[in-house]
Design a protein around this motif. Structure first.
Motif, PDB file in Angstrom:
ATOM      1  N   MET A 141      13.199  10.871   0.286  1.00  0.00           N
ATOM      2  CA  MET A 141      12.484  10.668   1.564  1.00  0.00           C
ATOM      3  C   MET A 141      12.885   9.353   2.241  1.00  0.00           C
TER       4      MET A 141
ATOM      5  N   TRP B 269       1.081  18.692   0.665  1.00  0.00           N
ATOM      6  CA  TRP B 269       1.013  17.665   1.711  1.00  0.00           C
ATOM      7  C   TRP B 269       1.871  18.144   2.868  1.00  0.00           C
TER       8      TRP B 269
ATOM      9  N   TYR C  78      -4.814   5.595   6.462  1.00  0.00           N
ATOM     10  CA  TYR C  78      -4.667   4.142   6.295  1.00  0.00           C
ATOM     11  C   TYR C  78      -5.647   3.580   7.319  1.00  0.00           C
TER      12      TYR C  78
ATOM     13  N   ASP D  34      11.520  12.051  -5.882  1.00  0.00           N
ATOM     14  CA  ASP D  34      11.078  12.647  -4.619  1.00  0.00           C
ATOM     15  C   ASP D  34      11.018  11.604  -3.511  1.00  0.00           C
ATOM     16  N   MET D  35      10.597  10.390  -3.863  1.00  0.00           N
ATOM     17  CA  MET D  35      10.531   9.323  -2.859  1.00  0.00           C
ATOM     18  C   MET D  35      11.931   8.937  -2.411  1.00  0.00           C
TER      19      MET D  35
ATOM     20  N   TYR E 136       5.269  16.237   4.745  1.00  0.00           N
ATOM     21  CA  TYR E 136       5.994  15.647   3.625  1.00  0.00           C
ATOM     22  C   TYR E 136       6.912  16.682   2.975  1.00  0.00           C
TER      23      TYR E 136
ATOM     24  N   MET F 138       4.801   4.922   3.843  1.00  0.00           N
ATOM     25  CA  MET F 138       4.041   6.111   4.230  1.00  0.00           C
ATOM     26  C   MET F 138       4.957   7.296   4.479  1.00  0.00           C
TER      27      MET F 138
ATOM     28  N   TRP G 285      -2.857  11.620   6.916  1.00  0.00           N
ATOM     29  CA  TRP G 285      -2.090  12.710   6.276  1.00  0.00           C
ATOM     30  C   TRP G 285      -3.029  13.803   5.850  1.00  0.00           C
TER      31      TRP G 285
ATOM     32  N   ARG H  21       9.821  17.652   5.240  1.00  0.00           N
ATOM     33  CA  ARG H  21      10.881  16.641   5.327  1.00  0.00           C
ATOM     34  C   ARG H  21      11.611  16.483   4.007  1.00  0.00           C
ATOM     35  N   LEU H  22      10.873  16.629   2.923  1.00  0.00           N
ATOM     36  CA  LEU H  22      11.487  16.492   1.604  1.00  0.00           C
ATOM     37  C   LEU H  22      12.595  17.532   1.461  1.00  0.00           C
TER      38      LEU H  22
ATOM     39  N   ASP I 125      15.489  16.422   3.847  1.00  0.00           N
ATOM     40  CA  ASP I 125      16.214  15.223   3.436  1.00  0.00           C
ATOM     41  C   ASP I 125      16.996  15.458   2.150  1.00  0.00           C
TER      42      ASP I 125
ATOM     43  N   GLU J 146      -6.334  11.999   4.426  1.00  0.00           N
ATOM     44  CA  GLU J 146      -6.287  10.623   3.934  1.00  0.00           C
ATOM     45  C   GLU J 146      -5.795   9.732   5.064  1.00  0.00           C
TER      46      GLU J 146
ATOM     47  N   ARG K 230       0.839  -1.198   0.000  1.00  0.00           N
ATOM     48  CA  ARG K 230       0.000   0.000   0.000  1.00  0.00           C
ATOM     49  C   ARG K 230       0.876   1.252   0.000  1.00  0.00           C
ATOM     50  N   LEU K 231       0.382   2.266  -0.699  1.00  0.00           N
ATOM     51  CA  LEU K 231       1.066   3.560  -0.744  1.00  0.00           C
ATOM     52  C   LEU K 231       0.062   4.634  -0.345  1.00  0.00           C
ATOM     53  N   PHE K 232       0.532   5.620   0.417  1.00  0.00           N
ATOM     54  CA  PHE K 232      -0.392   6.634   0.906  1.00  0.00           C
ATOM     55  C   PHE K 232       0.079   8.057   0.605  1.00  0.00           C
ATOM     56  N   ALA K 233      -0.907   8.949   0.590  1.00  0.00           N
ATOM     57  CA  ALA K 233      -0.674  10.391   0.468  1.00  0.00           C
ATOM     58  C   ALA K 233       0.182  10.691  -0.769  1.00  0.00           C
ATOM     59  N   ARG K 234       1.292  11.418  -0.594  1.00  0.00           N
ATOM     60  CA  ARG K 234       2.100  11.815  -1.746  1.00  0.00           C
ATOM     61  C   ARG K 234       2.624  10.606  -2.520  1.00  0.00           C
ATOM     62  N   TYR K 235       2.956   9.527  -1.805  1.00  0.00           N
ATOM     63  CA  TYR K 235       3.486   8.336  -2.484  1.00  0.00           C
ATOM     64  C   TYR K 235       2.414   7.726  -3.396  1.00  0.00           C
ATOM     65  N   ARG K 236       1.174   7.740  -2.931  1.00  0.00           N
ATOM     66  CA  ARG K 236       0.071   7.221  -3.745  1.00  0.00           C
ATOM     67  C   ARG K 236      -0.074   8.065  -5.017  1.00  0.00           C
ATOM     68  N   GLU K 237       0.054   9.384  -4.848  1.00  0.00           N
ATOM     69  CA  GLU K 237      -0.057  10.263  -6.018  1.00  0.00           C
ATOM     70  C   GLU K 237       1.084  10.020  -7.006  1.00  0.00           C
ATOM     71  N   LEU K 238       2.302   9.879  -6.467  1.00  0.00           N
ATOM     72  CA  LEU K 238       3.457   9.668  -7.346  1.00  0.00           C
ATOM     73  C   LEU K 238       3.318   8.382  -8.149  1.00  0.00           C
TER      74      LEU K 238
END
Lengths: 78, 145
Positions: free
Chosen positions: A43, B132, B51, A39-40, B135, A71, B121, B138-139, B142, B49, A2-10
């Motif tokens: 992170m 977001w 989980y 971007d991932m 995110y 996440m 989130w 941190r982006l 990082d 959003e 599962r991927l959430f938030a920004r990761y889901r969008e990417l």
């Protein structure tokens, strides 16, 4: 997985099925998914990982059929 | 104990009813509400959003911690998902305990811990774009490492 938030969008999807080698860790799977998304990759240190809804360390090995979630840092509440 | 992640608007009265008890001398509620500004920018809406299954499991863990740490306390935690307008509640918490000090402490513990460990989130929408939260922060950090 599962991927959430920004990761889901990417990724353009909230759930993926991946075949990974035996003894793959959560971090191995992260690295594989993040290959496609710069971007991932940035992170890597901040990503939260959960197996079957429990937070795990990145070095945790997956076993057959488990659900891994990747996440971004959480930001719920208010 | 009442724990739920839901798309429908939150009802503070439902949380209160869930913790009312004849032996509770203090009942504290907290509502987290969508604010119209952040870092000098004008916020027009926030999307949440979750989980879902894990969020509820973590909220239940917080509630169990509260009940263990503050004996005879009762707690309800409701969190909303989806797009919220300014002034709408994203989270409501109600805690009752024999005395007020415990109820205040437990309620503060619950919201502080929720913000740290519950997988939810938020994405803030401004007049000219969306972000977001956490995110992006941190982006930037990082990427600079």
């Amino acid at each position: 997985m599962r991927l959430f938030a920004r990761y889901r969008e990417l990724a353009g999807t909230g759930s993926l099925e991946l075949d990974v080698p035996a003894k793959s860790t959560a971090l191995d799977v992260f690295d594989r998914v993040a290959e496609s998304y710069p971007d991932m990759r940035s992170m890597r240190q901040s990503t939260l990982m959960a197996i079957e809804s429990e937070f795990v360390k990145p070095q945790t090995e997956l076993t057959d059929g488990e659900e891994l979630a990747l996440m971004p840092p959480v930001s719920g509440g208010c | 104990m009442l724990i739920r992640v839901q798309e429908q608007p939150l009802d503070l009265a439902e949380a209160v009813r869930a913790v009312e008890h004849p032996s509770a001398g203090g009942l504290v509620t907290f509502s987290g509400v969508v604010r119209d500004h952040h870092d000098g920018k004008r916020v027009v809406a926030i999307g949440y959003e979750a989980y879902g299954t894990m969020a509820e499991a973590k909220m239940r863990q917080i509630a169990e911690d509260v009940i263990r740490r503050w004996p005879d306390s009762r707690i309800a935690i409701l969190h909303r998902t989806g797009k919220l307008e300014i002034g709408e509640a994203s989270v409501v918490i109600a805690v009752s305990a024999p005395h007020r000090a415990e109820a205040f402490d437990a309620c503060e513990y619950a919201i502080d811990t929720l913000k740290q460990i519950v997988p939810i989130w938020k994405k803030e929408a401004y007049e000219n774009g969306e972000v977001w939260l956490e995110y992006e922060h941190r982006l930037a950090q990082d990427s600079a490492r």
